[in-house]
Scaffold this active site. Structure first.
Site, PDB file in Angstrom:
ATOM      1  N   LYS A 225       0.831  -1.207   0.000  1.00 35.65           N
ATOM      2  CA  LYS A 225       0.000   0.000   0.000  1.00 35.65           C
ATOM      3  C   LYS A 225       0.866   1.258   0.000  1.00 35.65           C
ATOM      4  O   LYS A 225       0.604   2.197  -0.756  1.00 35.65           O
ATOM      5  CB  LYS A 225      -0.915  -0.043   1.231  1.00 35.65           C
ATOM      6  N   SER A 226       1.900   1.277   0.816  1.00 36.21           N
ATOM      7  CA  SER A 226       2.761   2.476   0.876  1.00 36.21           C
ATOM      8  C   SER A 226       3.420   2.726  -0.476  1.00 36.21           C
ATOM      9  O   SER A 226       3.486   3.874  -0.946  1.00 36.21           O
ATOM     10  CB  SER A 226       3.857   2.286   1.932  1.00 36.21           C
TER      11      SER A 226
ATOM     12  N   ARG B 244       2.765   5.953  -3.363  1.00 35.93           N
ATOM     13  CA  ARG B 244       3.892   6.755  -3.868  1.00 35.93           C
ATOM     14  C   ARG B 244       4.063   6.590  -5.367  1.00 35.93           C
ATOM     15  O   ARG B 244       4.425   7.541  -6.077  1.00 35.93           O
ATOM     16  CB  ARG B 244       5.162   6.372  -3.115  1.00 35.93           C
TER      17      ARG B 244
ATOM     18  N   GLY C 221      -5.140   8.130   5.610  1.00 33.57           N
ATOM     19  CA  GLY C 221      -4.224   9.116   6.194  1.00 33.57           C
ATOM     20  C   GLY C 221      -3.011   9.329   5.308  1.00 33.57           C
ATOM     21  O   GLY C 221      -2.479  10.444   5.217  1.00 33.57           O
TER      22      GLY C 221
ATOM     23  N   SER D 134       7.657   9.383  11.562  1.00 31.96           N
ATOM     24  CA  SER D 134       6.548   9.152  10.630  1.00 31.96           C
ATOM     25  C   SER D 134       7.023   9.267   9.191  1.00 31.96           C
ATOM     26  O   SER D 134       7.491  10.328   8.760  1.00 31.96           O
ATOM     27  CB  SER D 134       5.428  10.172  10.887  1.00 31.96           C
TER      28      SER D 134
ATOM     29  N   ASP E 185       2.255  -0.853  12.067  1.00 34.31           N
ATOM     30  CA  ASP E 185       0.966  -1.348  11.562  1.00 34.31           C
ATOM     31  C   ASP E 185       0.721  -2.814  11.937  1.00 34.31           C
ATOM     32  O   ASP E 185      -0.400  -3.311  11.781  1.00 34.31           O
ATOM     33  CB  ASP E 185       0.905  -1.207  10.041  1.00 34.31           C
TER      34      ASP E 185
ATOM     35  N   ARG F 264      -5.778   2.380  18.307  1.00 34.30           N
ATOM     36  CA  ARG F 264      -5.600   0.911  18.287  1.00 34.30           C
ATOM     37  C   ARG F 264      -5.206   0.341  19.651  1.00 34.30           C
ATOM     38  O   ARG F 264      -5.345  -0.863  19.865  1.00 34.30           O
ATOM     39  CB  ARG F 264      -4.576   0.521  17.209  1.00 34.30           C
TER      40      ARG F 264
END
Ligand code: S3P
Length: 427
Positions: free
Chosen positions: A22-23, A27, A98, A170, A315, A346
């Protein structure tokens, strides 16, 4: 609202291919939109989060063609370039993502137009000051709602580079600043205290940006650059692989291979933790950054997960908490306060839901204490609308006794719409 019922005690066996990372998918779409020409992307994540980024870059002017064969998308051809980008005609709705809102805030900041970025109720609660502050320092006019939450409005243009020391570890924040730096005057330098995932800088380098990363990976410098188009086969997502790896580790008789998973920096910390717990997990390299991950059932014992490890497995903590619940002893996760500002808090959602199926799980301000013990009992749990909580609870159900019902199952569409199909293929 939909629910999934999972019966415990059935072994999982076979090979599985999880969605594209996903990351990397986010990108790839964003960098291809800036690169002058046609980029070819294969294996993008099919979840809603990445679909939101795809829709966003289209609304900013990128052209997109989906090449489909036998009802399956085989590649996305994306026509990008600064000359074709323009102010979007309507607010961009990032849904639950996000990563989309934070990366796009930086992506849009160098351009002299107005972008409105909004999201669902969860995104609208998550902190945006971490991207708003540095973008303002660079010269962008960014507005947000009180408390610095979305919607955001970004009036961009005329940026200057900054030296930035992020207040939190982050990769989203680092990436927002680097993307803004692509269109800023002078150097933009991000100094991290802890290393975070490095996809943005690696992919920027691969498409010809003027970017330099220090030997330890903590300092990244970018200058205004033109990007060239690229071809990419997106590797499979380690964060999704983690669900099957943990499920195999806790379910007697299981033997699972997750194929072609990205294993680059700061993405496989969960494997280190599981091995420390005594799990039989092997990384079988395919090339420099991908591997098959092979996991087999075996007894687990407790461990301590320290703050320094957290950026490399943030995650995966929900599903590691499930492994901890099945291990002998008390496992602690420390220095993980960032979990409180994910799609849900979470720390609260996982401790509440694990407790409801018989686990003694106690929240801490910045972490979680999980007392491992007997198999979890049957019960009703809820995703609270959080995809990773939903899938972690499905894994808990597989390792438990009886049937677990997970309400709010539709949340998995965010990142792994085929989870149920893949589960069936392994049973
Ligand atoms: C991501 C970084 C992490 C992670 C998120 C994806 C990214 O967030 O939790 O799911 O693609 O950069 P933070 O950067 O906020 O830690």
């Amino acid at each position: 609202m939909t629910a999934l019922e999972v019966s415990g005690g059935q072994p999982l066996c076979g090979r599985v291919r999880v969605p594209g990372d996903k990351s990397i998918s986010h990108r790839a779409l964003i960098l291809a939109a800036r690169a002058g020409g046609v980029s070819v992307l294969r294996g993008l994540s099919q979840g809603d989060d990445v679909a939101r980024t795809a829709a966003a870059v289209r609304s900013l002017g990128a052209g997109m063609e989906h090449v489909v064969q036998d009802n399956a998308e085989i590649e996305t051809r994306l026509s990008g370039g600064v000359d074709r980008l323009h102010q979007p005609e309507a607010p961009i709705d990032v849904g639950n993502s996000g990563t989309t809102i934070r990366l796009l805030s930086g992506f849009c900041a160098p351009f002299p137009w107005l972008t409105v970025l909004m999201g669902d109720e969860s995104v609208s609660r998550r902190p945006m000051d971490r991207v708003v502050q540095p973008l303002r320092q660079m010269g962008a006019h960014v507005d947000c709602r009180p408390g610095c939450v979305a919607p955001l409005t970004v009036h961009g243009g005329s940026l200057r580079g900054i030296e930035y020391h992020p207040p939190v570890a982050s990769a989203q924040l680092k990436s927002a600043v680097l993307l803004a730096g692509l269109g800023a005057e002078g150097d933009t330098v991000v100094y991290e205290r802890e290393r975070t995932r490095s996809h943005t800088e690696e992919m920027l380098a691969a498409c010809g940006a003027d970017v330099k990363v220090s030997a330890g990976g903590l300092v990244t410098r970018v200058r205004a650059s033109e990007l060239r188009p690229f071809e990419l086969d997106v590797p499979c997502d380690p964060s999704q692989a983690a669900f099957w790896v943990v499920a195999a580790c806790i379910t007697p008789g299981s033997d699972v291979v997750v194929e072609r998973v990205y294993v680059g920096p700061k993405r496989t910390g969960f494997v280190d933790v599981l091995r420390r717990m005594g799990a039989q997990v092997d990384i079988e390299p395919l090339d420099a950054t991908t591997a098959n991950i092979h996991a087999r059932y075996g007894p687990l014992h407790a461990t301590e997960v320290g703050a320094e490890e957290v950026p490399g497995l943030i995650d995966e903590i929900p599903v590691l908490a499930v492994a901890a619940a099945m291990a002998d002893g008390v496992t602690t996760f420390c220095g993980a306060g960032e979990l409180r500002v994910k799609e849900t808090d979470r720390i609260t959602t996982m401790s509440t839901e694990l407790t409801s199926v018989g686990v003694h799980a106690a929240p801490m301000a910045d972490g979680l204490v999980v007392h491992g013990g007997p198999p979890l009992h049957a019960g009703h749990v809820s995703s609270h609308g959080d995809h990773r909580v939903a899938m972690a609870l499905a894994v808990a159900g597989l390792g438990g006794s009886g049937t677990t019902r997970i309400d709010g199952w539709e949340a998995v569409a965010t990142s792994y719409p085929g989870f149920e199909r893949d589960l069936q293929s392994l049973l």
